[in-house]
Scaffold this motif. Structure first.
Motif: not given
Length: 241
Positions: A46-73
């Protein structure tokens, strides 16, 4: 009666011999390919020794994210799922619709343009584990191949490393869709021999596979018939001695 048994014995013997010659080569390939695929560590395939596909960066705290309704619109169509994640250092919203998957700015709700070649390269380099930093070549592909059958179109990022590593980045989500290395290509070659699909490397129901599987069964049955025909003769020979 004796001549009939002799003819049957010769027929079974010849049938078994030719089946052994024809089927034996594929049996050798089955055993050899199965042994090799079992020997290769799956994480290296799978190439896991060369490429890291599982690392997930957390969403930053304090950042206002738009609600899903805005994306739907903003999409103007029915949305199946909306998920938030970090992508190249910015929060994005990934919306899956009947028309495909698109990325939105998670802070404003604005539709983002499709990932570019430079962004695909950045995604691939961010996942690169090695301390070496080889040069890369980026190209857009729009056709499936034995090497890649994922989401299309996709960016193929080819590294000039000893493994000739290729990272495929989906052109709609910017996610890593597949990693291909020299070890994977070796594994895939023997896999194609194992399932007897030499073109697409994925079909388990080829006529060749069915035919040789039945041939292997016939080889066993032929051997069983010969054993049954010869065993009494050996017993009588031992008794007369």
């Amino acid at each position: 009666m004796r001549s009939t048994k002799l003819r049957l014995h010769l027929l079974a013997s010849r049938t078994h011999k030719w089946l052994a010659i024809i089927v034996g080569a594929q049996l050798l390939l089955w055993f050899a390919s199965g042994a090799l695929m079992s020997f290769l560590p799956i994480d290296r395939v799978h190439g896991d020794h060369l490429v890291d596909r599982k690392a997930v960066a957390p969403l930053p705290r304090g950042v206002a994210l738009v609600p899903p309704s805005v994306i739907v619109a903003a999409t103007g169509t029915r949305i199946e799922t909306v998920s938030y994640r970090m992508w190249l250092g910015r929060p994005v919203a990934e919306a899956t619709t009947a028309r495909g998957t698109r990325l939105f700015d998670a802070r404003t709700g604005a539709l983002l343009p499709a990932p570019t070649a430079a962004q695909a390269q950045a995604v691939a380099r961010a996942a690169w584990r090695s301390n070496d930093h080889p040069s890369v070549n980026v190209e857009l592909i729009d056709r499936a191949s034995p090497e890649y059958r994922g989401t299309l179109p996709a960016w193929r990022v080819t590294f000039a490393d000893p493994d000739s590593t290729r990272i495929f980045v989906a052109a709609d989500t910017g996610r890593i869709a597949a990693v291909r290395t020299g070890t994977w290509r070796l594994y895939d070659f023997f896999w194609s021999l194992h399932i007897m699909d030499w073109k697409n490397h994925e079909d388990f129901n080829t006529p060749w596979l069915l035919g040789f599987a039945l041939g292997g069964l016939g080889l066993w049955l032929g051997g069983a018939v010969l054993l049954c025909m010869r065993w009494p003769k050996r017993r009588r020979s031992s008794a007369s001695g």
